[in-house]
Design an enzyme around this catalytic site. Sequence first.
Site, PDB file in Angstrom:
ATOM      1  N   ARG A  54      -1.943  -5.195  -2.722  1.00  0.00           N
ATOM      2  CA  ARG A  54      -0.485  -4.153  -2.852  1.00  0.00           C
ATOM      3  C   ARG A  54       0.538  -4.950  -1.648  1.00  0.00           C
ATOM      4  NH1 ARG A  54      -0.838   0.682  -5.986  1.00  0.00           N
ATOM      5  NH2 ARG A  54       1.752   1.410  -5.463  1.00  0.00           N
ATOM      6  N   TYR A 102      15.265  -2.273  -8.408  1.00  0.00           N
ATOM      7  CA  TYR A 102      15.571  -0.779  -8.324  1.00  0.00           C
ATOM      8  C   TYR A 102      15.188   0.240  -7.289  1.00  0.00           C
ATOM      9  CZ  TYR A 102      12.759   1.826 -11.210  1.00  0.00           C
ATOM     10  OH  TYR A 102      10.889   2.065 -11.223  1.00  0.00           O
ATOM     11  N   PRO A 103      16.198   0.609  -6.605  1.00  0.00           N
ATOM     12  CA  PRO A 103      15.584   1.735  -5.112  1.00  0.00           C
ATOM     13  C   PRO A 103      15.808   2.860  -5.748  1.00  0.00           C
ATOM     14  CG  PRO A 103      17.711   1.171  -4.970  1.00  0.00           C
ATOM     15  CD  PRO A 103      17.790   0.737  -6.635  1.00  0.00           C
ATOM     16  N   MET A 104      14.960   3.642  -5.331  1.00  0.00           N
ATOM     17  CA  MET A 104      14.841   5.410  -5.781  1.00  0.00           C
ATOM     18  C   MET A 104      14.674   5.902  -4.522  1.00  0.00           C
ATOM     19  SD  MET A 104      11.289   5.306  -7.538  1.00  0.00           S
ATOM     20  CE  MET A 104      11.268   7.032  -7.392  1.00  0.00           C
ATOM     21  N   LYS A 122      12.849  10.580  -3.360  1.00  0.00           N
ATOM     22  CA  LYS A 122      12.520  11.358  -4.137  1.00  0.00           C
ATOM     23  C   LYS A 122      13.812  12.532  -3.549  1.00  0.00           C
ATOM     24  CE  LYS A 122       8.048  10.590  -6.001  1.00  0.00           C
ATOM     25  NZ  LYS A 122       7.531  10.292  -7.152  1.00  0.00           N
ATOM     26  N   HIS A 177       1.231  10.135 -11.602  1.00  0.00           N
ATOM     27  CA  HIS A 177       1.724   9.158 -12.301  1.00  0.00           C
ATOM     28  C   HIS A 177       1.296   7.909 -11.885  1.00  0.00           C
ATOM     29  CE1 HIS A 177       5.057   6.604 -10.362  1.00  0.00           C
ATOM     30  NE2 HIS A 177       4.131   5.899  -9.446  1.00  0.00           N
ATOM     31  N   GLN A 195       3.923  -4.273 -10.446  1.00  0.00           N
ATOM     32  CA  GLN A 195       4.338  -3.412  -9.884  1.00  0.00           C
ATOM     33  C   GLN A 195       4.612  -3.699  -7.743  1.00  0.00           C
ATOM     34  OE1 GLN A 195       1.661  -1.775  -9.305  1.00  0.00           O
ATOM     35  NE2 GLN A 195       1.934  -0.142  -8.328  1.00  0.00           N
TER      36      GLN A 195
HETATM   37  O1  76R Z   1      -3.842   5.086  -8.183  1.00  0.00           O
HETATM   38  C1  76R Z   1      -3.549   6.191  -7.651  1.00  0.00           C
HETATM   39  O2  76R Z   1      -3.638   6.818  -9.009  1.00  0.00           O
HETATM   40  C2  76R Z   1      -1.694   5.997  -7.511  1.00  0.00           C
HETATM   41  C3  76R Z   1      -1.134   4.911  -6.656  1.00  0.00           C
HETATM   42  C4  76R Z   1       0.167   4.614  -6.828  1.00  0.00           C
HETATM   43  C5  76R Z   1       0.776   5.429  -5.311  1.00  0.00           C
HETATM   44  C6  76R Z   1       0.841   6.105  -3.956  1.00  0.00           C
HETATM   45  C7  76R Z   1       1.536   4.246  -7.309  1.00  0.00           C
HETATM   46  C8  76R Z   1       0.732   3.855  -8.598  1.00  0.00           C
HETATM   47  N1  76R Z   1       2.109   4.423  -6.871  1.00  0.00           N
HETATM   48  C9  76R Z   1       2.309   4.977  -5.314  1.00  0.00           C
HETATM   49  C10 76R Z   1       3.068   5.861  -5.561  1.00  0.00           C
HETATM   50 MN1  76R Z   1       4.255   3.779  -8.085  1.00  0.00          MN
HETATM   51  N2  76R Z   1       5.523   3.565  -9.208  1.00  0.00           N
HETATM   52  C11 76R Z   1       6.976   3.380  -8.499  1.00  0.00           C
HETATM   53  C12 76R Z   1       8.185   3.816 -10.019  1.00  0.00           C
HETATM   54  O3  76R Z   1      10.520   4.581 -12.444  1.00  0.00           O
HETATM   55  C13 76R Z   1      10.178   5.243 -12.217  1.00  0.00           C
HETATM   56  O4  76R Z   1       9.898   6.933 -12.618  1.00  0.00           O
HETATM   57  C14 76R Z   1       9.172   5.257 -10.901  1.00  0.00           C
HETATM   58  C15 76R Z   1       9.345   4.124  -9.941  1.00  0.00           C
HETATM   59  C16 76R Z   1       6.820   3.074 -10.686  1.00  0.00           C
HETATM   60  C17 76R Z   1       7.639   1.842 -12.098  1.00  0.00           C
HETATM   61  C18 76R Z   1       5.833   2.964 -10.514  1.00  0.00           C
HETATM   62  C19 76R Z   1       4.718   1.729 -10.984  1.00  0.00           C
HETATM   63  N3  76R Z   1       5.167   5.100  -7.144  1.00  0.00           N
HETATM   64  C20 76R Z   1       5.178   5.665  -5.167  1.00  0.00           C
HETATM   65  C21 76R Z   1       6.245   6.074  -4.882  1.00  0.00           C
HETATM   66  C22 76R Z   1       5.954   6.677  -3.663  1.00  0.00           C
HETATM   67  C23 76R Z   1       5.626   8.338  -3.606  1.00  0.00           C
HETATM   68  C24 76R Z   1       5.233   8.735  -2.003  1.00  0.00           C
HETATM   69  O5  76R Z   1       4.482   8.021  -1.105  1.00  0.00           O
HETATM   70  O6  76R Z   1       6.401   9.932  -2.337  1.00  0.00           O
HETATM   71  C25 76R Z   1       7.314   5.979  -5.399  1.00  0.00           C
HETATM   72  C26 76R Z   1       8.355   5.925  -5.392  1.00  0.00           C
HETATM   73  C27 76R Z   1       6.577   5.434  -6.898  1.00  0.00           C
HETATM   74  C28 76R Z   1       7.438   4.389  -8.134  1.00  0.00           C
HETATM   75  N4  76R Z   1       3.102   3.339  -9.569  1.00  0.00           N
HETATM   76  C29 76R Z   1       1.410   2.770  -9.878  1.00  0.00           C
HETATM   77  C30 76R Z   1       3.419   2.063 -11.078  1.00  0.00           C
HETATM   78  C31 76R Z   1       2.070   2.086 -11.271  1.00  0.00           C
HETATM   79  C32 76R Z   1       2.475   1.036 -12.033  1.00  0.00           C
HETATM   80  C33 76R Z   1       0.838   2.423 -10.996  1.00  0.00           C
HETATM   81  C34 76R Z   1      -0.878   1.825 -11.268  1.00  0.00           C
HETATM   82  C35 76R Z   1      -0.396   1.317 -10.549  1.00  0.00           C
HETATM   83  C36 76R Z   1      -1.750   0.363 -10.126  1.00  0.00           C
HETATM   84  O7  76R Z   1      -3.069   0.566 -10.505  1.00  0.00           O
HETATM   85  O8  76R Z   1      -2.154  -1.033  -9.200  1.00  0.00           O
END
Ligand code: 76R
Length: 256
Positions: A138, A152-154, A156, A179, A192
Amino acid sequence: KREPPQTEEGWYVLHDLRHVDWDAWRAAPERDRDRALTDGIDYLEYFEAVEDSSEGQSAVYTVLGDKADLMILHLRPTMADLDAAERQFEQTEFARYTEQATSYVSVTEASGYTEKAREYFDGEVDDDSGLAQYIQARLHPDIPDEEFVCFYPMSKRREPDQNWYDLPFAERAEHIKRHGDIGRQYGGKVEQMIAGSIGFDDHEWGITLWSDDMTHVKDLLTQMRFDPSTSKFADFGRFYVGRRFAPSDLPAMMNG
Ligand code: 76R
């Protein structure tokens, strides 16, 4: 407790989005265009050839719609490398026919919301374990070969009633778990890259998704929109959709 998650950072990321100055391009003499194309191809091939995990990755995409024409994506070990990559592009003959439409600077990030990730952060995990390799992948991702990219940027949200940063750690971890559960349903369909940009750019993360079928991206994002971590707490910037092309296809991209 309102503790920030532990994080680990990997490669620095630049999304360099360019407009092509089509009027200037069409008006230019053919030999100037040829020189620009050769220079552009050399640049892109040189940067894409850097594929060692210690050096980074690059890729180039056409961008659909009016927001930009090209996106050059660079991942590099240091911000200085990223700076050099951007500047070197500006030095090419090809860059004369482009203007930066927008850009985004971030760094790949893994966070300690899951128990497993915390074990990793606390040094309780072997370097050659599957978990360590997953986190390293990752942080130092291979840019996948998928045809399409969505960037895209985002951020919280920090509204009085919907403030991510005011939630206790355990509650945020619960949101992230759900999530991640949604995300994992798209394994093999959507790849991603999550890169943090607090202090670097206008939002808090840059999200880059790759797929061979953009409807998978639409489905994934739709499902996430109905999940509280997004529905309650996410604010989005603009979306960019692009299509990968090989540097050697630059002439076809430019001359049709
Ligand atoms: O393993 C887990 O249970 C969680 C691992 C994980 C984290 C910590 C994870 C998994 N994400 C994490 C953090 Mn994510 N992610 C996004 C988007 O458009 C939207 O609504 C959101 C944009 C997508 C599409 C996505 C996809 N993720 C984050 C964070 C930081 C949060 C923080 O630190 O506060 C953001 C902003 C974010 C946003 N995420 C995954 C995915 C996918 C596909 C996974 C599963 C990936 C995998 O298992 O390899």
